[in-house]
Design a protein around this motif. Structure first.
Motif, short mmCIF file in Angstrom:
data_model
loop_
_atom_site.label_atom_id
_atom_site.label_comp_id
_atom_site.label_asym_id
_atom_site.label_seq_id
_atom_site.Cartn_x
_atom_site.Cartn_y
_atom_site.Cartn_z
N MET A 179 62.59 43.29 -9.13
CA MET A 179 61.16 43.57 -9.05
C MET A 179 60.46 42.41 -8.37
N HIS A 180 59.45 42.76 -7.58
CA HIS A 180 58.72 41.77 -6.81
C HIS A 180 57.31 41.62 -7.40
N PRO A 181 56.97 40.44 -7.93
CA PRO A 181 55.66 40.26 -8.56
C PRO A 181 54.54 40.06 -7.53
N PHE A 182 53.32 40.38 -7.95
CA PHE A 182 52.14 40.10 -7.13
C PHE A 182 50.94 39.84 -8.04
N ASP A 183 49.98 39.13 -7.49
CA ASP A 183 48.67 38.90 -8.12
C ASP A 183 47.65 39.22 -7.04
N VAL A 184 46.82 40.22 -7.26
CA VAL A 184 45.89 40.68 -6.23
C VAL A 184 45.04 39.54 -5.69
N GLU A 185 44.64 38.62 -6.55
CA GLU A 185 43.75 37.55 -6.11
C GLU A 185 44.43 36.55 -5.17
N THR A 186 45.75 36.54 -5.08
CA THR A 186 46.44 35.64 -4.16
C THR A 186 46.91 36.36 -2.89
N LEU A 187 46.70 37.68 -2.80
CA LEU A 187 47.07 38.41 -1.59
C LEU A 187 45.99 38.20 -0.52
N THR A 188 46.40 38.08 0.73
CA THR A 188 45.47 37.88 1.84
C THR A 188 44.64 39.14 2.07
N ALA A 189 43.33 38.96 2.15
CA ALA A 189 42.42 40.08 2.40
C ALA A 189 42.17 40.21 3.89
N GLY A 190 42.38 41.41 4.42
CA GLY A 190 42.09 41.71 5.82
C GLY A 190 40.90 42.64 5.91
N ARG A 191 39.88 42.26 6.71
CA ARG A 191 38.67 43.08 6.84
C ARG A 191 38.97 44.37 7.60
N TRP A 192 38.29 45.44 7.23
CA TRP A 192 38.39 46.71 7.93
C TRP A 192 37.71 46.59 9.29
N ARG A 193 38.19 47.37 10.25
CA ARG A 193 37.59 47.37 11.58
C ARG A 193 36.12 47.75 11.55
N ASN A 194 35.74 48.67 10.62
CA ASN A 194 34.34 49.09 10.57
C ASN A 194 33.47 48.17 9.70
N GLY A 195 34.07 47.13 9.11
CA GLY A 195 33.33 46.16 8.32
C GLY A 195 32.95 46.62 6.93
N GLY A 196 33.39 47.81 6.52
CA GLY A 196 32.98 48.38 5.25
C GLY A 196 33.79 47.92 4.05
N GLY A 197 34.81 47.11 4.29
CA GLY A 197 35.63 46.67 3.16
C GLY A 197 36.75 45.75 3.61
N ALA A 198 37.64 45.47 2.66
CA ALA A 198 38.80 44.62 2.93
C ALA A 198 39.99 45.17 2.16
N THR A 199 41.17 44.97 2.71
CA THR A 199 42.41 45.44 2.09
C THR A 199 43.33 44.27 1.80
N ARG A 200 43.92 44.30 0.62
CA ARG A 200 44.94 43.33 0.22
C ARG A 200 46.24 44.12 0.06
#
Length: 189
Positions: free
Chosen positions: A1-22
């Motif tokens: 199993m591969h652990p993750f913590d959302v707060e340490t994942l890199t956020a990439g902005r959406w092309r339309n500027g309406g949000g970000a994805t991790r």
């Protein structure tokens, strides 16, 4: 199993500027196209969602007052309950409205014909089926994952691929308030 913590994942902005994805995982890792993908999106304002032809999507509210998803002629759905998944075709033109301000969602996408997905809110032990991939995202409480006994709390989790070894992959709640999202990704039949 591969652990993750959302707060340490890199956020990439959406092309339309309406949000970000991790991004939690895009499988196969490093490939141009994905068979399945899991991410957490922070939706900041009303606007269109990108279409993903040939992909089935499931969005689940994680935090905030909700998001209204509208696809003309297909559906108009308000996601306002944390942990309640909503599945739809990525082929559809879709827009989002934030009636109560910004929100956070879990976004699971599977390539149609290659994988199928089921997302559910769980409060008990989860043992992934052999040959299945998936994600467990902790909503609240404390959880223990895998053979190494990794401890997890809200915003943390684990993902696994179908090729990962099955023994010791159970994920179990450790507190009475424990709740999580389990995304089971199975091979298409």
């Amino acid at each position: 199993m591969h652990p993750f913590d959302v707060e340490t994942l890199t956020a990439g902005r959406w092309r339309n500027g309406g949000g970000a994805t991790r991004e939690i995982v895009s499988w196969p890792v490093g490939a141009e196209g994905f068979a399945w993908r899991a991410s957490v999106a922070d939706i900041d304002r009303d606007g269109p969602f990108s279409a993903f032809p040939g992909v089935d999507r499931t969005l689940t509210l994680l935090a905030g007052d909700g998001v209204r998803l509208t696809s003309p002629g297909a559906f108009d759905r308000l996601l306002d309950q944390v942990g309640e998944p909503f599945g739809f075709s990525g082929d559809l033109a879709l827009s989002a409205e934030l009636p109560g301000g910004a929100c956070r969602v879990l976004n699971l996408m599977v390539r149609r014909g290659s994988r199928t997905a089921r997302v559910e809110r769980v409060t008990g032990t989860v043992t992934p089926a052999a040959g299945h991939a998936g994600v467990l995202y902790v909503l609240r409480g404390r959880w223990r994952a895998g053979a190494d006994g990794r401890l997890m709390t809200g915003g943390q989790g684990v993902w696994w691929d179908a090729d990962d070894e099955a023994p010791g992959r159970a994920v179990a709640p450790l507190s009475p308030d424990a709740a999580a999202l389990w995304a089971d990704v199975a091979p298409a039949r």
